[in-house]
Design a protein around this motif. Structure first.
Motif, PDB file in Angstrom:
ATOM      1  N   UNK A   1      13.924 -17.368   7.987  1.00  0.00           N
ATOM      2  CA  UNK A   1      12.847 -18.330   8.276  1.00  0.00           C
ATOM      3  C   UNK A   1      11.510 -17.630   8.501  1.00  0.00           C
ATOM      4  N   UNK A   2      11.519 -16.482   9.181  1.00  0.00           N
ATOM      5  CA  UNK A   2      10.271 -15.743   9.393  1.00  0.00           C
ATOM      6  C   UNK A   2       9.736 -15.205   8.070  1.00  0.00           C
ATOM      7  N   UNK A   3      10.611 -14.687   7.232  1.00  0.00           N
ATOM      8  CA  UNK A   3      10.179 -14.196   5.926  1.00  0.00           C
ATOM      9  C   UNK A   3       9.562 -15.323   5.100  1.00  0.00           C
ATOM     10  N   UNK A   4      10.184 -16.494   5.123  1.00  0.00           N
ATOM     11  CA  UNK A   4       9.632 -17.631   4.374  1.00  0.00           C
ATOM     12  C   UNK A   4       8.257 -18.015   4.902  1.00  0.00           C
ATOM     13  N   UNK A   5       8.078 -17.993   6.207  1.00  0.00           N
ATOM     14  CA  UNK A   5       6.764 -18.307   6.785  1.00  0.00           C
ATOM     15  C   UNK A   5       5.714 -17.305   6.306  1.00  0.00           C
ATOM     16  N   UNK A   6       6.060 -16.028   6.268  1.00  0.00           N
ATOM     17  CA  UNK A   6       5.125 -15.009   5.787  1.00  0.00           C
ATOM     18  C   UNK A   6       4.823 -15.192   4.304  1.00  0.00           C
ATOM     19  N   UNK A   7       5.842 -15.454   3.505  1.00  0.00           N
ATOM     20  CA  UNK A   7       5.651 -15.610   2.070  1.00  0.00           C
ATOM     21  C   UNK A   7       4.820 -16.848   1.735  1.00  0.00           C
TER      22      UNK A   7
ATOM     23  N   UNK B   1      16.667  -4.828  21.925  1.00  0.00           N
ATOM     24  CA  UNK B   1      16.179  -3.655  22.654  1.00  0.00           C
ATOM     25  C   UNK B   1      15.637  -2.662  21.631  1.00  0.00           C
ATOM     26  N   UNK B   2      16.177  -1.447  21.571  1.00  0.00           N
ATOM     27  CA  UNK B   2      15.690  -0.440  20.626  1.00  0.00           C
ATOM     28  C   UNK B   2      16.601  -0.279  19.413  1.00  0.00           C
ATOM     29  N   UNK B   3      17.485  -1.246  19.191  1.00  0.00           N
ATOM     30  CA  UNK B   3      18.451  -1.142  18.101  1.00  0.00           C
ATOM     31  C   UNK B   3      18.121  -2.121  16.991  1.00  0.00           C
ATOM     32  N   UNK B   4      17.985  -1.598  15.785  1.00  0.00           N
ATOM     33  CA  UNK B   4      17.771  -2.429  14.603  1.00  0.00           C
ATOM     34  C   UNK B   4      19.110  -3.027  14.207  1.00  0.00           C
ATOM     35  N   UNK B   5      19.203  -4.364  14.223  1.00  0.00           N
ATOM     36  CA  UNK B   5      20.477  -5.036  13.938  1.00  0.00           C
ATOM     37  C   UNK B   5      20.440  -5.867  12.655  1.00  0.00           C
ATOM     38  N   UNK B   6      19.273  -6.033  12.059  1.00  0.00           N
ATOM     39  CA  UNK B   6      19.176  -6.797  10.823  1.00  0.00           C
ATOM     40  C   UNK B   6      17.865  -6.533  10.115  1.00  0.00           C
ATOM     41  N   UNK B   7      17.871  -6.652   8.788  1.00  0.00           N
ATOM     42  CA  UNK B   7      16.654  -6.460   7.994  1.00  0.00           C
ATOM     43  C   UNK B   7      16.714  -7.317   6.736  1.00  0.00           C
ATOM     44  N   UNK B   8      15.561  -7.541   6.176  1.00  0.00           N
ATOM     45  CA  UNK B   8      15.441  -8.059   4.822  1.00  0.00           C
ATOM     46  C   UNK B   8      14.130  -7.565   4.260  1.00  0.00           C
ATOM     47  N   UNK B   9      14.105  -7.373   2.949  1.00  0.00           N
ATOM     48  CA  UNK B   9      12.910  -6.908   2.255  1.00  0.00           C
ATOM     49  C   UNK B   9      12.502  -7.961   1.243  1.00  0.00           C
ATOM     50  N   UNK B  10      11.210  -8.162   1.116  1.00  0.00           N
ATOM     51  CA  UNK B  10      10.678  -9.050   0.087  1.00  0.00           C
ATOM     52  C   UNK B  10       9.800  -8.228  -0.847  1.00  0.00           C
TER      53      UNK B  10
ATOM     54  N   UNK C   1       0.812  -1.207   0.000  1.00  0.00           N
ATOM     55  CA  UNK C   1       0.000   0.000   0.000  1.00  0.00           C
ATOM     56  C   UNK C   1       0.853   1.269   0.000  1.00  0.00           C
ATOM     57  N   UNK C   2       2.157   1.129   0.229  1.00  0.00           N
ATOM     58  CA  UNK C   2       3.056   2.287   0.241  1.00  0.00           C
ATOM     59  C   UNK C   2       3.461   2.713  -1.167  1.00  0.00           C
ATOM     60  N   UNK C   3       3.014   1.983  -2.173  1.00  0.00           N
ATOM     61  CA  UNK C   3       3.233   2.401  -3.546  1.00  0.00           C
ATOM     62  C   UNK C   3       4.359   1.709  -4.285  1.00  0.00           C
ATOM     63  N   UNK C   4       5.068   0.792  -3.657  1.00  0.00           N
ATOM     64  CA  UNK C   4       6.151   0.095  -4.327  1.00  0.00           C
ATOM     65  C   UNK C   4       5.801  -1.351  -4.596  1.00  0.00           C
ATOM     66  N   UNK C   5       6.822  -2.147  -4.861  1.00  0.00           N
ATOM     67  CA  UNK C   5       6.640  -3.571  -5.120  1.00  0.00           C
ATOM     68  C   UNK C   5       6.848  -4.403  -3.860  1.00  0.00           C
ATOM     69  N   UNK C   6       7.209  -3.762  -2.761  1.00  0.00           N
ATOM     70  CA  UNK C   6       7.554  -4.510  -1.561  1.00  0.00           C
ATOM     71  C   UNK C   6       6.332  -5.088  -0.866  1.00  0.00           C
ATOM     72  N   UNK C   7       6.478  -6.332  -0.454  1.00  0.00           N
ATOM     73  CA  UNK C   7       5.474  -6.965   0.382  1.00  0.00           C
ATOM     74  C   UNK C   7       5.681  -6.560   1.833  1.00  0.00           C
ATOM     75  N   UNK C   8       6.954  -6.549   2.251  1.00  0.00           N
ATOM     76  CA  UNK C   8       7.285  -6.177   3.624  1.00  0.00           C
ATOM     77  C   UNK C   8       8.789  -6.029   3.769  1.00  0.00           C
TER      78      UNK C   8
ATOM     79  N   UNK D   1       8.498 -13.791  -6.098  1.00  0.00           N
ATOM     80  CA  UNK D   1       8.875 -12.794  -5.097  1.00  0.00           C
ATOM     81  C   UNK D   1      10.402 -12.754  -5.066  1.00  0.00           C
ATOM     82  N   UNK D   2      10.938 -11.651  -4.567  1.00  0.00           N
ATOM     83  CA  UNK D   2      12.385 -11.462  -4.547  1.00  0.00           C
ATOM     84  C   UNK D   2      12.819 -10.995  -3.164  1.00  0.00           C
ATOM     85  N   UNK D   3      13.833 -11.633  -2.649  1.00  0.00           N
ATOM     86  CA  UNK D   3      14.440 -11.201  -1.396  1.00  0.00           C
ATOM     87  C   UNK D   3      15.546 -10.215  -1.759  1.00  0.00           C
TER      88      UNK D   3
END
Length: 185
Positions: free
Chosen positions: A121-127, A78-87, A64-71, A99-101
């Motif tokens: 593994x969490x991304x695969x579960x969502x996909x 704690x409050x620190x982002x230490x890792x990410x991935x986009x699908x 809904x943000x206007x791109x091709x990303x699912x998430x 879909x593309x990682x």
């Protein structure tokens, strides 16, 4: 998960969640750092991305943000982002099953603790909950054995190799291995 399954005790204090607009400054900070430290690992260049506003990454949050990303999934300690991935998802009719990682990264100080595996593994579960999706693809810098091993552990196989896929600032080239995974398996 435990160490036998590839997750260290350090990864147990990590919380995974989908990123929201509130998280975009943390996302940009992690991305800028990783692009600067690991030029060979990403197709985006650090200088161009550093000039972007954090809000410009909004399209990576959800369709809904206007791109091709699912998430974009984040790993937090704690409050620190230490890792990410986009699908991302293809919208064209003939390739809607793909879909593309993209942009998977774990901060240097937190690598080797199973965080990347948890994100994947969490991304695969969502996909796999998406009925239209059948195949997930990615590209990884050839020779990045740790990343390739992680992708293979969850079922990715190499289907191609692209020599000279990216050109670094100093003129050297890096190849990319192309991998895919059957989400229905």
């Amino acid at each position: 998960m435990d160490e036998a399954a590839g997750e260290s005790p350090a990864a147990t204090g990590v919380q995974l969640r989908l990123l929201t607009e509130h998280d975009l400054p943390a996302y940009k900070a992690l991305r800028d750092t990783m692009l600067a430290r690991h030029e060979h690992a990403f197709t985006s260049d650090a200088d161009t991305e550093r000039a972007r506003e954090a809000a410009s990454y909004r399209v990576r949050l959800h369709p809904q943000a206007g791109g091709k990303s699912l998430f974009t999934l984040g790993a937090w300690i704690d409050d620190t982002l230490v890792g990410v991935l986009t699908c991302e998802h293809e919208n064209r009719q003939k390739v809607r099953h793909l879909a593309h990682l993209i942009g998977m990264m774990v901060d240097d100080g937190h690598q080797g603790h199973g965080i990347g595996g948890r994100l994947l593994r969490q991304a695969l579960a969502l996909l796999r909950r998406e009925p239209l999706l059948e195949t997930l693809t990615l590209s990884v810098t050839a020779g990045n054995e740790a990343a390739i091993a992680l992708y293979r552990r969850v079922g990715f196989t190499r289907y191609g190799h692209l020599p000279r896929a990216i050109r670094l600032a100093d003129g050297r080239y890096c190849a990319k291995d192309l991998m895919s995974l059957d989400l229905r398996a």
